[in-house]
Scaffold this motif. Structure first.
Motif, PDB file in Angstrom:
ATOM      1  N   ALA A 130       0.832  -1.209   0.000  1.00  0.00           N
ATOM      2  CA  ALA A 130       0.000   0.000   0.000  1.00  0.00           C
ATOM      3  C   ALA A 130       0.867   1.260   0.000  1.00  0.00           C
ATOM      4  O   ALA A 130       0.588   2.224  -0.715  1.00  0.00           O
ATOM      5  CB  ALA A 130      -0.947  -0.010   1.203  1.00  0.00           C
ATOM      6  N   LEU A 131       1.954   1.239   0.791  1.00  0.00           N
ATOM      7  CA  LEU A 131       2.824   2.419   0.836  1.00  0.00           C
ATOM      8  C   LEU A 131       3.543   2.626  -0.495  1.00  0.00           C
ATOM      9  O   LEU A 131       3.641   3.749  -1.004  1.00  0.00           O
ATOM     10  CB  LEU A 131       3.849   2.282   1.973  1.00  0.00           C
ATOM     11  N   LEU A 132       4.036   1.534  -1.082  1.00  0.00           N
ATOM     12  CA  LEU A 132       4.728   1.633  -2.372  1.00  0.00           C
ATOM     13  C   LEU A 132       3.769   2.129  -3.453  1.00  0.00           C
ATOM     14  O   LEU A 132       4.123   2.995  -4.260  1.00  0.00           O
ATOM     15  CB  LEU A 132       5.302   0.262  -2.748  1.00  0.00           C
ATOM     16  N   ALA A 133       2.554   1.608  -3.449  1.00  0.00           N
ATOM     17  CA  ALA A 133       1.560   2.013  -4.448  1.00  0.00           C
ATOM     18  C   ALA A 133       1.306   3.511  -4.354  1.00  0.00           C
ATOM     19  O   ALA A 133       1.257   4.224  -5.368  1.00  0.00           O
ATOM     20  CB  ALA A 133       0.267   1.229  -4.235  1.00  0.00           C
ATOM     21  N   ARG A 134       1.156   4.000  -3.139  1.00  0.00           N
ATOM     22  CA  ARG A 134       0.931   5.433  -2.918  1.00  0.00           C
ATOM     23  C   ARG A 134       2.068   6.273  -3.516  1.00  0.00           C
ATOM     24  O   ARG A 134       1.844   7.239  -4.246  1.00  0.00           O
ATOM     25  CB  ARG A 134       0.819   5.669  -1.402  1.00  0.00           C
ATOM     26  N   GLN A 135       3.307   5.885  -3.220  1.00  0.00           N
ATOM     27  CA  GLN A 135       4.439   6.681  -3.698  1.00  0.00           C
ATOM     28  C   GLN A 135       4.553   6.636  -5.214  1.00  0.00           C
ATOM     29  O   GLN A 135       4.830   7.649  -5.861  1.00  0.00           O
ATOM     30  CB  GLN A 135       5.741   6.170  -3.067  1.00  0.00           C
ATOM     31  N   ALA A 141       2.177   6.135  -7.395  1.00  0.00           N
ATOM     32  CA  ALA A 141       1.099   6.940  -7.985  1.00  0.00           C
ATOM     33  C   ALA A 141       1.438   8.420  -7.881  1.00  0.00           C
ATOM     34  O   ALA A 141       1.215   9.188  -8.823  1.00  0.00           O
ATOM     35  CB  ALA A 141      -0.226   6.623  -7.301  1.00  0.00           C
ATOM     36  N   GLN A 142       2.016   8.825  -6.750  1.00  0.00           N
ATOM     37  CA  GLN A 142       2.405  10.234  -6.603  1.00  0.00           C
ATOM     38  C   GLN A 142       3.470  10.635  -7.621  1.00  0.00           C
ATOM     39  O   GLN A 142       3.607  11.805  -7.950  1.00  0.00           O
ATOM     40  CB  GLN A 142       2.933  10.505  -5.189  1.00  0.00           C
ATOM     41  N   ALA A 197       9.838   2.848  13.683  1.00  0.00           N
ATOM     42  CA  ALA A 197      11.056   3.576  14.043  1.00  0.00           C
ATOM     43  C   ALA A 197      11.409   4.558  12.924  1.00  0.00           C
ATOM     44  O   ALA A 197      10.633   4.751  11.992  1.00  0.00           O
ATOM     45  CB  ALA A 197      12.189   2.594  14.325  1.00  0.00           C
ATOM     46  N   GLU A 198      12.586   5.169  13.017  1.00  0.00           N
ATOM     47  CA  GLU A 198      12.927   6.284  12.131  1.00  0.00           C
ATOM     48  C   GLU A 198      12.888   5.921  10.649  1.00  0.00           C
ATOM     49  O   GLU A 198      12.442   6.712   9.830  1.00  0.00           O
ATOM     50  CB  GLU A 198      14.296   6.844  12.525  1.00  0.00           C
ATOM     51  N   ARG A 199      13.349   4.717  10.313  1.00  0.00           N
ATOM     52  CA  ARG A 199      13.370   4.379   8.875  1.00  0.00           C
ATOM     53  C   ARG A 199      11.963   4.334   8.287  1.00  0.00           C
ATOM     54  O   ARG A 199      11.708   4.846   7.190  1.00  0.00           O
ATOM     55  CB  ARG A 199      14.064   3.030   8.645  1.00  0.00           C
ATOM     56  N   GLY A 200      11.049   3.727   9.038  1.00  0.00           N
ATOM     57  CA  GLY A 200       9.675   3.658   8.569  1.00  0.00           C
ATOM     58  C   GLY A 200       9.027   5.031   8.563  1.00  0.00           C
ATOM     59  O   GLY A 200       8.299   5.388   7.632  1.00  0.00           O
ATOM     60  N   LEU A 201       9.326   5.805   9.609  1.00  0.00           N
ATOM     61  CA  LEU A 201       8.773   7.162   9.696  1.00  0.00           C
ATOM     62  C   LEU A 201       9.241   8.023   8.532  1.00  0.00           C
ATOM     63  O   LEU A 201       8.467   8.804   7.971  1.00  0.00           O
ATOM     64  CB  LEU A 201       9.258   7.819  10.996  1.00  0.00           C
ATOM     65  N   THR A 206       8.155  11.038   3.444  1.00  0.00           N
ATOM     66  CA  THR A 206       8.357  11.362   2.028  1.00  0.00           C
ATOM     67  C   THR A 206       7.027  11.354   1.286  1.00  0.00           C
ATOM     68  O   THR A 206       6.922  11.948   0.221  1.00  0.00           O
ATOM     69  CB  THR A 206       9.311  10.378   1.309  1.00  0.00           C
ATOM     70  N   THR A 207       6.047  10.688   1.818  1.00  0.00           N
ATOM     71  CA  THR A 207       4.765  10.629   1.121  1.00  0.00           C
ATOM     72  C   THR A 207       3.668  11.370   1.875  1.00  0.00           C
ATOM     73  O   THR A 207       2.480  11.272   1.555  1.00  0.00           O
ATOM     74  CB  THR A 207       4.423   9.146   0.790  1.00  0.00           C
ATOM     75  N   GLY A 208       4.090  12.149   2.889  1.00  0.00           N
ATOM     76  CA  GLY A 208       3.169  13.066   3.556  1.00  0.00           C
ATOM     77  C   GLY A 208       2.247  12.424   4.575  1.00  0.00           C
ATOM     78  O   GLY A 208       1.181  12.971   4.876  1.00  0.00           O
ATOM     79  N   LEU A 209       2.644  11.281   5.128  1.00  0.00           N
ATOM     80  CA  LEU A 209       1.719  10.571   6.011  1.00  0.00           C
ATOM     81  C   LEU A 209       2.211  10.432   7.453  1.00  0.00           C
ATOM     82  O   LEU A 209       1.491   9.882   8.300  1.00  0.00           O
ATOM     83  CB  LEU A 209       1.444   9.167   5.442  1.00  0.00           C
TER      84      LEU A 209
END
Ligand code: FAD
Ligand code: 8RB
Length: 468
Positions: free
Chosen positions: A17-22, A24-25, A55-59, A64-67
């Protein structure tokens, strides 16, 4: 703008879901096939609350995608590990130097739904209840089954497998051209239990007070009950409950899941080994009887892609054991790397997939190794005097020479430095701490000025850290 290829993702879990969002952006046409029904349609009601440590990497990937802000609104801050000793006492070991270095407990269901909403809002098309069966890579067609077993075929764009540890796309790729797949079982399993919110427990059992009385234990910590060869952990949920996980050998001599066949046996074991935890688990018998024993293993592949046609990301490429809380974080970091590469060279998927593997595979291997090591640390070392001495010395050096010493846990959890760097740096730092403590009966006896000078002479300065 040049014509961008369209992408077909398998799996609409956290990474998909996160990859799809990025993507598409960045102007790619993206469709996602997800085996399970849409979780936003009432499916999660009444389900168990399962949480994860962000943690920080996920954050950073969410930023980067505004979430990031939206996710943090529903998260519970965890400042450190609260270690519950056998004698019933507990103490907090901070993860970072201050409250800028904390991890966050988030609900998997809520996070997944937020990511699905965000991806859809960016134009991603989701097909729920569609399970990948197999793929014809030459004809660029996949075969799917819906929840009633009805099959259909579908033409695809570039295929990306974000379908988790049991990836069906991986199996299809492996059947077409072997990926060099290797699964290493840990030999320990896990079971989830629940501490309810404090208002569902007798008041006398509630161990913390103050403004957050809905929690039975200190809310801002990851709780650990280390017991040598096994352990329990607990992460807070925003509504006041905690999800507890028991990690235990699967087979073998007592205690193992093999010797704790039913809730009665498990209850006796908890009464002896986790006497302070058991009273906080009013549904112990039902949870133990009804929840399955999960298995844990590490997945290694030689290849993550089939030339420019198909690529695996997240757990599908590199499932790891949970003990560093980095599986999702690593998968989220994957997405940032992949999207950067694809955006820069949208028409060279073969080059992009190869470069993605070149960058990410050494790092996936490094976090896999560190996650295995952290099991021993969590279940055993956190109560070991030598370990605690090293930790205390490290903390003093981090304060004195922050440009030269940063604990490995902090490198993994609070920076974006490559995991492989954290592993290598951690080894070098650890060897020097061992050397310093060899010549001293305890931490107080170490000459800190001399120690700092030695580290500065023998370690390269840490790379300048980007934060936030
Ligand atoms: P998944 O989240 O597993 O998503 C895969 C998706 O693909 C699912 O939606 C699935 O339904 C779908 N799918 C599967 N097969 C098919 C098919 N044939 N066709 C179509 N779709 C398919 N990580 C952390 O960083 N911190 C933590 O604290 C943490 N805690 C965890 C706690 C638990 C209980 C577990 C199990 C894992 C935890 N992890 C944690 C690891 C983390 O959950 C994973 O690393 C992360 O979910 C990987 O994301 P993914 O999208 O690759 O896989
Ligand atoms: N998968 C975590 C850490 C490190 C904690 C520390 C450890 C449960 C399954 Cl076991 C575990 C950590 O070193 O003090 N940070 O985040 C998350 C962990 O387990 C998660 C909740 C988990 N993952 C199958 C169960």
């Amino acid at each position: 703008m040049t014509q961008r290829p369209s992408l077909t993702l398998i799996g609409g879990g956290l990474v998909g879901a996160l990859l799809a969002r990025q993507l598409a952006q960045h102007g790619f046409a993206v469709e996602v096939f997800e085996k399970r029904p849409d979780p936003r349609r009432g499916g999660f009601l009444g389900g168990r609350s399962i949480n994860l440590a962000l943690a920080e990497r996920g954050l950073q990937a969410l930023r980067t995608t505004g979430l990031a802000d939206e996710v943090l609104k529903r998260a519970v801050m965890m400042r450190g590990r609260m270690v519950h000793a056998t004698n019933g006492t507990s103490g907090l070991q901070r993860y970072g130097v201050d409250d800028s270095e904390v991890i966050w407990s988030v609900s998997r269901g809520a996070l997944n739904m937020l990511l699905l909403d965000a991806a859809e809002a960016s134009g991603v098309r989701f097909h729920f209840g569609q399970s990948l069966l197999d793929a014809d890579f030459d004809r660029r067609r996949i075969r799917l089954a819906d929840e009633d077993g009805m099959q259909r075929e579908h033409d695809t764009g570039l295929l990306i497998g974000a379908d988790g540890a049991g990836s069906a796309l991986r199996a299809a790729m492996n059947a077409y051209a072997p990926l060099g797949e290797r699964t290493e079982p840990l030999g320990h399993g896990y079971k989830e239990l629940e501490i309810p919110a404090a208002d569902n427990l007798p008041p006398a059992l509630v161990q913390q007070s103050g403004g957050e009385g809905r929690f039975a234990l200190e809310p801002h910590a990851l709780h650990i009950w280390p017991r040598g060869g096994y352990m329990c952990i607990a992460l807070p949920n925003a509504e006041g409950s905690f999800t507890v996980t028991l990690f235990l050998p699967a087979q073998g001599a007592h205690p193992s899941f093999a010797t704790l066949r039913d809730a009665a046996a498990a209850r006796a074991f908890f009464a002896a080994d986790f006497p302070d935890l058991l009273p906080l688990l009013p549904r112990f018998d039902a949870d133990y009887a009804e929840h399955p024993v999960g298995t844990l293993s590490t997945l290694y592949l030689d290849r993550w892609h089939l030339d420019g046609r198909a690529l695996l990301v997240g757990d599908a490429a590199h499932a790891i054991v949970p003990f560093h809380g980095q599986g999702m974080n690593c998968g989220f970091e994957d997405t940032v790397t992949l999207v950067e590469l694809l955006a820069a060279s949208p028409n060279d998927s073969a080059g992009v997939f190869a470069e993605f593997q070149r960058i990410r595979q050494p790092n996936a291997n490094a976090i896999a190794a560190m996650a295995l090591e952290n099991y021993v640390e969590m279940r055993d070392s956190v109560a070991d005097p030598h370990y605690l001495a090293k930790r205390a010395l490290g903390a003093q050096l981090a304060e004195r020479i922050p440009g030269h010493y940063m604990a490995r846990y902090r490198l993994v959890t609070f920076t974006h430095l490559p995991y492989a760097y954290a592993l290598e740096r951690g080894r070098a730092q650890d060897a020097l701490l061992e050397e310093l403590l060899r010549g001293a009966p305890d931490v107080e006896a170490v000459d800190l000025d001399a120690a700092a000078a030695m580290l500065q002479a023998r370690l390269s300065p840490l790379p300048v850290l980007r934060h936030g």
